[in-house]
Every structure is written in structure tokens, then in C-alpha cells.
Write a protein that holds these residues in place. Structure first.
Motif, PDB file in Angstrom:
ATOM      1  N   GLU A  15       1.386   7.115   6.693  1.00  0.00           N
ATOM      2  CA  GLU A  15       1.186   5.529   6.297  1.00  0.00           C
ATOM      3  C   GLU A  15       0.328   4.812   7.214  1.00  0.00           C
ATOM      4  O   GLU A  15      -0.461   4.200   6.793  1.00  0.00           O
ATOM      5  CB  GLU A  15       2.361   5.055   5.723  1.00  0.00           C
ATOM      6  CG  GLU A  15       3.335   5.652   4.916  1.00  0.00           C
ATOM      7  CD  GLU A  15       4.698   6.556   5.321  1.00  0.00           C
ATOM      8  OE1 GLU A  15       4.703   7.418   4.738  1.00  0.00           O
ATOM      9  OE2 GLU A  15       5.000   6.055   6.412  1.00  0.00           O
ATOM     10  N   CYS A  73       0.724  -1.218   0.113  1.00  0.00           N
ATOM     11  CA  CYS A  73      -0.149  -0.110   0.188  1.00  0.00           C
ATOM     12  C   CYS A  73       0.908   1.275  -0.014  1.00  0.00           C
ATOM     13  O   CYS A  73       1.816   1.472   0.862  1.00  0.00           O
ATOM     14  CB  CYS A  73      -0.775  -0.034   1.456  1.00  0.00           C
ATOM     15  SG  CYS A  73      -1.789  -1.453   1.529  1.00  0.00           S
ATOM     16  N   GLY A  74       0.546   2.201  -1.066  1.00  0.00           N
ATOM     17  CA  GLY A  74       1.256   3.652  -0.938  1.00  0.00           C
ATOM     18  C   GLY A  74       1.882   3.991  -2.324  1.00  0.00           C
ATOM     19  O   GLY A  74       1.504   3.856  -3.236  1.00  0.00           O
ATOM     20  N   TYR A 128      -3.843  12.154   3.296  1.00  0.00           N
ATOM     21  CA  TYR A 128      -3.434  10.877   2.941  1.00  0.00           C
ATOM     22  C   TYR A 128      -3.754   9.900   3.818  1.00  0.00           C
ATOM     23  O   TYR A 128      -4.046   8.539   3.654  1.00  0.00           O
ATOM     24  CB  TYR A 128      -1.722  11.200   2.924  1.00  0.00           C
ATOM     25  CG  TYR A 128      -1.199   9.926   2.216  1.00  0.00           C
ATOM     26  CD1 TYR A 128      -0.873   9.417   0.899  1.00  0.00           C
ATOM     27  CD2 TYR A 128      -0.886   8.706   3.108  1.00  0.00           C
ATOM     28  CE1 TYR A 128      -0.317   8.363   0.316  1.00  0.00           C
ATOM     29  CE2 TYR A 128      -0.280   7.654   2.500  1.00  0.00           C
ATOM     30  CZ  TYR A 128      -0.080   7.327   1.330  1.00  0.00           C
ATOM     31  OH  TYR A 128       0.450   6.304   0.625  1.00  0.00           O
ATOM     32  N   CYS A 167      -2.841  -1.011  -3.067  1.00  0.00           N
ATOM     33  CA  CYS A 167      -3.804  -0.088  -2.577  1.00  0.00           C
ATOM     34  C   CYS A 167      -3.025   1.340  -2.565  1.00  0.00           C
ATOM     35  O   CYS A 167      -1.621   1.371  -2.569  1.00  0.00           O
ATOM     36  CB  CYS A 167      -4.158  -0.388  -1.091  1.00  0.00           C
ATOM     37  SG  CYS A 167      -4.670  -2.011  -0.799  1.00  0.00           S
ATOM     38  N   GLY A 168      -3.611   2.632  -2.552  1.00  0.00           N
ATOM     39  CA  GLY A 168      -3.084   3.544  -2.647  1.00  0.00           C
ATOM     40  C   GLY A 168      -3.590   4.858  -3.719  1.00  0.00           C
ATOM     41  O   GLY A 168      -4.388   4.321  -4.426  1.00  0.00           O
ATOM     42  N   PRO A 169      -2.966   5.806  -3.914  1.00  0.00           N
ATOM     43  CA  PRO A 169      -3.553   7.038  -4.833  1.00  0.00           C
ATOM     44  C   PRO A 169      -2.980   6.231  -6.306  1.00  0.00           C
ATOM     45  O   PRO A 169      -2.185   5.676  -6.572  1.00  0.00           O
ATOM     46  CB  PRO A 169      -2.345   8.031  -4.518  1.00  0.00           C
ATOM     47  CG  PRO A 169      -1.879   7.646  -3.306  1.00  0.00           C
ATOM     48  CD  PRO A 169      -1.824   6.637  -3.098  1.00  0.00           C
ATOM     49  N   GLU A 189      -7.381   8.893   3.724  1.00  0.00           N
ATOM     50  CA  GLU A 189      -7.911   8.248   2.303  1.00  0.00           C
ATOM     51  C   GLU A 189      -7.018   6.812   2.266  1.00  0.00           C
ATOM     52  O   GLU A 189      -7.710   5.861   1.660  1.00  0.00           O
ATOM     53  CB  GLU A 189      -7.748   9.248   1.148  1.00  0.00           C
ATOM     54  CG  GLU A 189      -8.759   8.938   0.214  1.00  0.00           C
ATOM     55  CD  GLU A 189      -8.748   9.891  -0.990  1.00  0.00           C
ATOM     56  OE1 GLU A 189      -8.764   9.497  -2.082  1.00  0.00           O
ATOM     57  OE2 GLU A 189      -8.293  11.042  -0.858  1.00  0.00           O
ATOM     58  N   PHE A 190      -5.955   6.894   2.395  1.00  0.00           N
ATOM     59  CA  PHE A 190      -5.049   5.915   1.964  1.00  0.00           C
ATOM     60  C   PHE A 190      -4.270   5.072   3.064  1.00  0.00           C
ATOM     61  O   PHE A 190      -3.617   3.955   2.973  1.00  0.00           O
ATOM     62  CB  PHE A 190      -4.052   6.202   1.134  1.00  0.00           C
ATOM     63  CG  PHE A 190      -4.427   6.744  -0.297  1.00  0.00           C
ATOM     64  CD1 PHE A 190      -5.257   6.273  -0.964  1.00  0.00           C
ATOM     65  CD2 PHE A 190      -4.559   8.407  -0.320  1.00  0.00           C
ATOM     66  CE1 PHE A 190      -5.858   6.830  -2.374  1.00  0.00           C
ATOM     67  CE2 PHE A 190      -4.820   9.044  -1.437  1.00  0.00           C
ATOM     68  CZ  PHE A 190      -5.802   8.238  -2.479  1.00  0.00           C
ATOM     69  N   PRO A 235      -9.252  -0.469  -3.707  1.00  0.00           N
ATOM     70  CA  PRO A 235      -9.240   0.480  -2.440  1.00  0.00           C
ATOM     71  C   PRO A 235      -8.763  -0.249  -0.982  1.00  0.00           C
ATOM     72  O   PRO A 235      -9.151  -1.499  -0.951  1.00  0.00           O
ATOM     73  CB  PRO A 235     -10.811   0.998  -2.462  1.00  0.00           C
ATOM     74  CG  PRO A 235     -11.321   0.556  -3.667  1.00  0.00           C
ATOM     75  CD  PRO A 235     -10.554  -0.561  -4.190  1.00  0.00           C
ATOM     76  N   ILE A 236      -8.071   0.476  -0.155  1.00  0.00           N
ATOM     77  CA  ILE A 236      -7.898  -0.188   0.884  1.00  0.00           C
ATOM     78  C   ILE A 236      -8.937  -0.736   1.996  1.00  0.00           C
ATOM     79  O   ILE A 236      -8.666  -1.975   2.432  1.00  0.00           O
ATOM     80  CB  ILE A 236      -6.868   0.907   1.862  1.00  0.00           C
ATOM     81  CG1 ILE A 236      -6.206   0.036   3.140  1.00  0.00           C
ATOM     82  CG2 ILE A 236      -7.812   2.008   2.342  1.00  0.00           C
ATOM     83  CD1 ILE A 236      -4.966   1.069   3.668  1.00  0.00           C
TER      84      ILE A 236
END
Ligand code: CP
Length: 299
Positions: free
Chosen positions: A263, A156-157, A232, A182-184, A235-236, A200-201
Motif C-alpha cells: 500500500e 485508496c485501495g 500493486y 483510488c485503486g483497482p 500501479e496503485f 487514478p492516484i
């Protein structure tokens, strides 16, 4: 093993061999090196705490003589190139050089040289590869689950800029894990489709065995204004609320350094599901295994 440049160049058998040796060192076994003097130089052209210092501890535990090197006070400050620095280390007797450098694939010209005889251990090349981090992550996952097959892992990230993600996605997929990213979207690339699925996470949090969070690599971003720290995280990031939805037995990983509350939530860094400090500790044992494999037979 002559060099360690990427994790994917290792066979599955070699990976499992390194994991088993690292576990043996963790349980107190001594390295099987010939009784001679070994010299290793740690050449860090990008900042590091974990990789640099855990290599140093590994080297000292193994009785290896570490050739001190600081790029700022070396002849690099007079314009000497990486090639000529490594040529010098090789000429003065370094059996191996651990190198971290900002340039991706910096090692190609070094291993093609007929004059440079020292072994190269890649301690991270730009956004390219981080094989020793990948191997210590594999050790940490193997210690937890005893296998890789059919594990579900979310990475993720900041995928685009992460050499850890690049090394780990290739190896984990090859070893049988099912991967999610996952992530932007800005930091996702279609080339990752060969290794896993972008989701999506919140769709994967309750399903996966490992939440592998990545550091937001501000130093590699041209424009760093896309996300505020808070946006951030909400959302993530791995928030406290999201972590409550992790399945029993699932673990949190992060190569560190961690941007706390970005994170992952500050409170999760050292929580019972976190294996982040275990990753750091495992770094020493995995790096001992790597040094043994590289130096063995160089007597
Ligand atoms: N995980 C990692 O490579 O950390 P350092 O940059 O501190 O070495």
C-alpha cells in the motif's frame, strides 16, 4: 450513549463531543465516571492488535475491570454462539462488550434482545463498519487541520473489503470533506459515487490534504492472484516518487496493519508526513472517550 454500532448513527455534535473528550484525555484530564466498579469484556472473534490492545489500555487507564476473554479457550470452542456468549457476559455483570466479529451486522440480534442489557461497542464487523477506527481517524485529521470542511481526502485501495473505508467515507463526506477514491476498478463500486469521485492516484496526489491508504485484505479475497506485491505497489500504491508530489502540509494515513511496500513504501510508514503512529496512539484516547460516553449513567 447506549451502543456504538456505526459511526453514522452519531450526530455531528456527538462526534465533535467525542473528539473534544479524546483531546482532553490526551492532555491529562481524567474520565468523569461515577465511583463504582465497571466491568467490560473485549470479545474478539477476528484477530486484532490495535483495536483490542488500545481498548485494553483505555480500560486500564480508566480503572475499568477487564473480563478476560479468548474465543479459542472459551465455550465458543464447544459451539456456543455469539448471542449466548454475550448473554452470559451480560448476566455476569459486564456493563459493556467490545466485539469484533467476521459477520456483518452481527450486532442486530444482540441489541434486539430483551435479556441482554450490556452495551455493545462495535470493534469491527466483517466488511461492514469500524466506528472506533473512524472516530480516531477523525480525531487525527481534526488535530492536523482543525476542521473537516473543504479538506480534500483520497481513500485508496481495497475499498470493497474495508470497513474502515465504509465508515470513513460516510462520515468525512457528511462533515464537509471532498473525497476521491483510488485503486483497482475491481475494488470500486458505483455505490461509492454518493460520497466521492473515482480517479487514478496520480491525478489526485498533488491535490489532496490526506492520502488515506487501505490495507489489501488478503483474508477476504476469494482469488488473491490478481496483483503481485510489486505490481500493486507500482500501479496503485503510495511509492516514494508519488509521495514527492504530495502538496506541502498533506499527510499520510493508514489504519494498519500495513503491508509495507504494497500500500505504501516501507520508508513512508514512519516519514515526517505520516500520521500512522499518531493514529495508533489516538486510538487509546478516542476509546477512552467512547467508554466514558457508554458507561456514564450506568452506575
Ligand atoms: N486498524 C485496526 O483495526 O487494526 P487491528 O486489526 O490490529 O485492530
Amino acid at each position: 450513549l447506549k451502543h456504538l454500532l456505526t459511526a453514522e448513527a452519531l450526530s455531528d455534535q456527538e462526534v465533535m463531543g467525542l473528539i473534544k473528550r479524546a483531546q482532553a484525555f490526551k492532555h491529562g484530564e481524567l474520565p468523569a465516571l461515577e465511583k463504582q466498579q465497571y466491568f467490560v469484556s473485549n470479545l474478539f472473534f477476528e484477530n486484532s492488535t490495535r483495536t483490542h490492545k488500545s481498548f485494553e489500555v483505555a480500560e486500564k487507564k480508566m480503572g475499568i475491570d477487564v473480563i478476560d476473554f479468548d474465543a479459542k479457550t472459551s465455550s465458543v470452542s464447544k459451539g456456543e454462539s455469539l448471542y449466548d456468549t454475550v448473554l452470559t457476559m451480560s448476566a455476569i455483570g459486564a456493563h459493556a462488550c467490545v466485539i469484533r466479529h467476521w459477520e456483518e451486522d452481527y450486532y442486530n440480534e444482540l441489541i434486539e434482545s430483551k435479556t441482554i442489557t450490556t452495551s455493545i461497542i462495535n470493534g469491527g464487523d466483517g466488511s461492514g463498519n469500524h466506528p472506533t477506527q473512524c472516530l480516531l481517524d477523525l480525531l487525527t485529521i481534526y488535530e492536523e487541520f482543525g476542521h473537516f470542511d473543504n479538506l480534500k481526502i483520497a481513500i485508496c485501495g481495497d475499498l470493497t473489503h474495508s470497513r474502515v473505508a465504509n465508515s470513513n467515507m460516510k462520515m468525512l463526506k457528511r462533515l464537509g470533506a471532498t473525497l476521491y477514491f483510488c485503486g483497482p476498478e475491481e475494488w470500486y463500486n458505483k455505490k461509492y459515487e454518493a460520497y466521492g469521485t473515482f480517479k487514478p492516484i496520480d491525478e489526485v496526489i498533488g491535490e489532496v490534504d490526506v492520502m488515506m491508504m487501505l490495507r489489501v485484505q488478503h483474508e477476504r479475497h476469494d482469488d488473491d492472484s490478481q496483483f503481485s506485491k510489486e505490481n500493486y505497489h507500482t500501479e496503485f500504491g503510495l511509492t516514494e516518487t508519488r509521495a514527492e508530489n504530495m502538496k506541502p502540509g498533506a499527510i499520510i494515513m493508514h489504519p494498519a496493519p500495513v503491508n509495507r511496500d504494497v500500500e505504501l513504501a516501507d520508508s513512508l510508514v514512519e516519514c515526517y508526513q505520516s500520521r500512522i503512529t499518531q493514529q495508533m496512539a489516538n486510538g487509546v484516547f478516542m476509546r477512552m472517550a467512547i467508554l466514558e460516553a457508554i458507561l456514564h449513567g450506568k452506575a
